[in-house]
Design a protein around this motif. Structure first.
Motif, mmCIF file in Angstrom:
data_model
loop_
_atom_site.group_PDB
_atom_site.id
_atom_site.type_symbol
_atom_site.label_atom_id
_atom_site.label_comp_id
_atom_site.label_asym_id
_atom_site.label_seq_id
_atom_site.Cartn_x
_atom_site.Cartn_y
_atom_site.Cartn_z
ATOM 1 N N MET A 102 0.855 -1.882 0.229
ATOM 2 C CA MET A 102 -0.302 0.133 -0.393
ATOM 3 C C MET A 102 0.232 1.090 -0.282
ATOM 4 S SD MET A 102 -3.336 1.752 0.031
ATOM 5 C CE MET A 102 -4.391 0.153 0.298
ATOM 6 N N ASP A 103 2.101 1.497 0.633
ATOM 7 C CA ASP A 103 2.896 2.638 0.581
ATOM 8 C C ASP A 103 3.286 2.639 -0.588
ATOM 9 O OD1 ASP A 103 5.012 4.665 1.957
ATOM 10 O OD2 ASP A 103 6.099 2.900 1.224
ATOM 11 N N GLY A 104 3.722 1.963 -1.596
ATOM 12 C CA GLY A 104 4.476 1.782 -2.551
ATOM 13 C C GLY A 104 3.025 2.562 -3.383
ATOM 14 N N TRP A 105 2.302 1.633 -2.968
ATOM 15 C CA TRP A 105 1.271 2.441 -4.285
ATOM 16 C C TRP A 105 0.868 3.468 -3.849
ATOM 17 C CZ3 TRP A 105 -4.179 3.774 -4.566
ATOM 18 C CH2 TRP A 105 -4.824 4.134 -5.650
ATOM 19 N N LEU A 106 0.710 3.631 -3.128
ATOM 20 C CA LEU A 106 0.623 5.500 -2.812
ATOM 21 C C LEU A 106 1.160 6.781 -3.270
ATOM 22 C CD1 LEU A 106 -1.251 5.046 0.890
ATOM 23 C CD2 LEU A 106 -2.364 5.671 -1.178
ATOM 24 N N ARG A 107 2.903 5.378 -2.731
ATOM 25 C CA ARG A 107 3.621 6.461 -3.311
ATOM 26 C C ARG A 107 3.501 7.087 -4.702
ATOM 27 N NH1 ARG A 107 8.763 4.492 -0.171
ATOM 28 N NH2 ARG A 107 9.860 5.812 -1.710
ATOM 29 N N GLU A 108 3.527 5.844 -5.857
ATOM 30 C CA GLU A 108 3.421 6.077 -6.948
ATOM 31 C C GLU A 108 1.999 7.214 -7.674
ATOM 32 O OE1 GLU A 108 3.838 2.331 -9.305
ATOM 33 O OE2 GLU A 108 5.719 2.547 -8.703
ATOM 34 N N GLU A 109 0.945 6.379 -6.998
ATOM 35 C CA GLU A 109 -0.284 6.767 -7.467
ATOM 36 C C GLU A 109 -0.113 8.549 -7.007
ATOM 37 O OE1 GLU A 109 -3.979 6.437 -8.841
ATOM 38 O OE2 GLU A 109 -2.265 4.885 -9.197
ATOM 39 N N PHE A 110 -0.142 8.875 -5.892
ATOM 40 C CA PHE A 110 -0.493 10.539 -5.461
ATOM 41 C C PHE A 110 1.280 11.563 -5.232
ATOM 42 C CE2 PHE A 110 -4.065 8.560 -4.176
ATOM 43 C CZ PHE A 110 -4.799 9.115 -4.780
ATOM 44 N N ASP A 111 2.557 10.460 -6.195
ATOM 45 C CA ASP A 111 3.725 11.203 -5.568
ATOM 46 C C ASP A 111 4.021 11.860 -4.597
ATOM 47 O OD1 ASP A 111 6.328 11.647 -6.605
ATOM 48 O OD2 ASP A 111 5.465 13.743 -7.062
ATOM 49 N N LEU A 112 3.743 10.766 -4.399
ATOM 50 C CA LEU A 112 3.830 10.641 -2.009
ATOM 51 C C LEU A 112 5.832 11.216 -1.660
ATOM 52 C CD1 LEU A 112 0.351 9.150 -0.666
ATOM 53 C CD2 LEU A 112 1.380 12.227 -1.302
ATOM 54 N N PRO A 113 5.870 11.501 -0.114
ATOM 55 C CA PRO A 113 7.476 11.042 -0.193
ATOM 56 C C PRO A 113 7.447 10.081 0.713
ATOM 57 C CG PRO A 113 6.227 12.987 2.082
ATOM 58 C CD PRO A 113 5.432 12.324 0.518
ATOM 59 N N ASP A 114 8.941 9.290 0.888
ATOM 60 C CA ASP A 114 8.828 8.180 1.023
ATOM 61 C C ASP A 114 9.063 8.443 2.850
ATOM 62 O OD1 ASP A 114 10.123 5.912 2.371
ATOM 63 O OD2 ASP A 114 12.052 6.027 1.051
ATOM 64 N N VAL A 115 8.221 7.373 3.359
ATOM 65 C CA VAL A 115 8.320 8.216 4.837
ATOM 66 C C VAL A 115 8.905 7.108 6.131
ATOM 67 C CG1 VAL A 115 5.171 8.636 4.527
ATOM 68 C CG2 VAL A 115 5.758 6.548 5.489
ATOM 69 N N GLY A 116 9.666 6.490 5.196
ATOM 70 C CA GLY A 116 10.342 4.963 5.583
ATOM 71 C C GLY A 116 10.470 4.203 6.511
ATOM 72 N N VAL A 117 9.058 3.658 5.398
ATOM 73 C CA VAL A 117 8.991 2.189 5.994
ATOM 74 C C VAL A 117 9.709 0.972 4.863
ATOM 75 C CG1 VAL A 117 6.559 2.677 6.885
ATOM 76 C CG2 VAL A 117 7.176 1.857 3.866
ATOM 77 N N SER A 118 10.297 -0.020 5.339
ATOM 78 C CA SER A 118 10.812 -1.258 4.900
ATOM 79 C C SER A 118 11.082 -2.345 5.455
ATOM 80 C CB SER A 118 12.432 -0.672 4.629
ATOM 81 O OG SER A 118 12.656 -0.645 6.287
#
Length: 142
Positions: A102-118
């Motif tokens: 979900m983190d990856g999907w949202l970041r790509e879809e809305f050009d959101l910043p990396d929040v540091g999840v891994s």
């Protein structure tokens, strides 16, 4: 404005195989038409019609919550993430991977910043460790 279903493929390779999940979802720039899960203010999630395991649903919610404030600022009128499918091989999956997908999907879809999840392969009885950015304990109230 309605978007088309797009799939994000999360992959982490490791000596024992790795972690993998394909999240297919779309974003509706409005509140849910039917039952949904409120994540934060006007940020909602709807699950596939066939449903899913509660742990996967919980981790999808957590994945959205990591970006909920940024999403609210970017789309103040409301947003519903409609999950069409979460597919994964049983041998290369842990429910936490739903949040990473979900983190990856949202970041790509809305050009959101990396929040540091891994996720990281560490070996041992629990072969993977997960890091949730500024969140020490997911699902804790404090």
């Amino acid at each position: 404005m309605e978007r088309t279903i797009r799939t994000f493929k999360y992959r982490l390779r490791s000596p024992i195989g790795g972690l993998a999940a394909d999240l297919s979802a779309t974003a509706r720039l409005s509140l849910p038409r039917e039952r949904g899960i409120q994540i934060y203010r006007r940020v909602w999630l709807t699950l596939p019609p066939d449903g899913m395991h509660w742990r996967d649903a919980a981790w999808l919610c957590f994945g959205i919550s990591l970006h909920s404030e940024n999403l609210t600022l970017k789309i103040p009128d409301g947003l519903t993430v409609e999950v069409a499918a979460l597919k994964f091989p049983l041998s290369d999956y842990s429910s936490e991977v739903a949040a990473l997908a979900m983190d990856g999907w949202l970041r790509e879809e809305f050009d959101l910043p990396d929040v540091g999840v891994s996720a990281k392969f560490t070996g041992g009885e629990m072969p993977y460790s997960f890091h949730w950015g500024g969140v020490d304990e997911p699902f804790s109230c404090g």
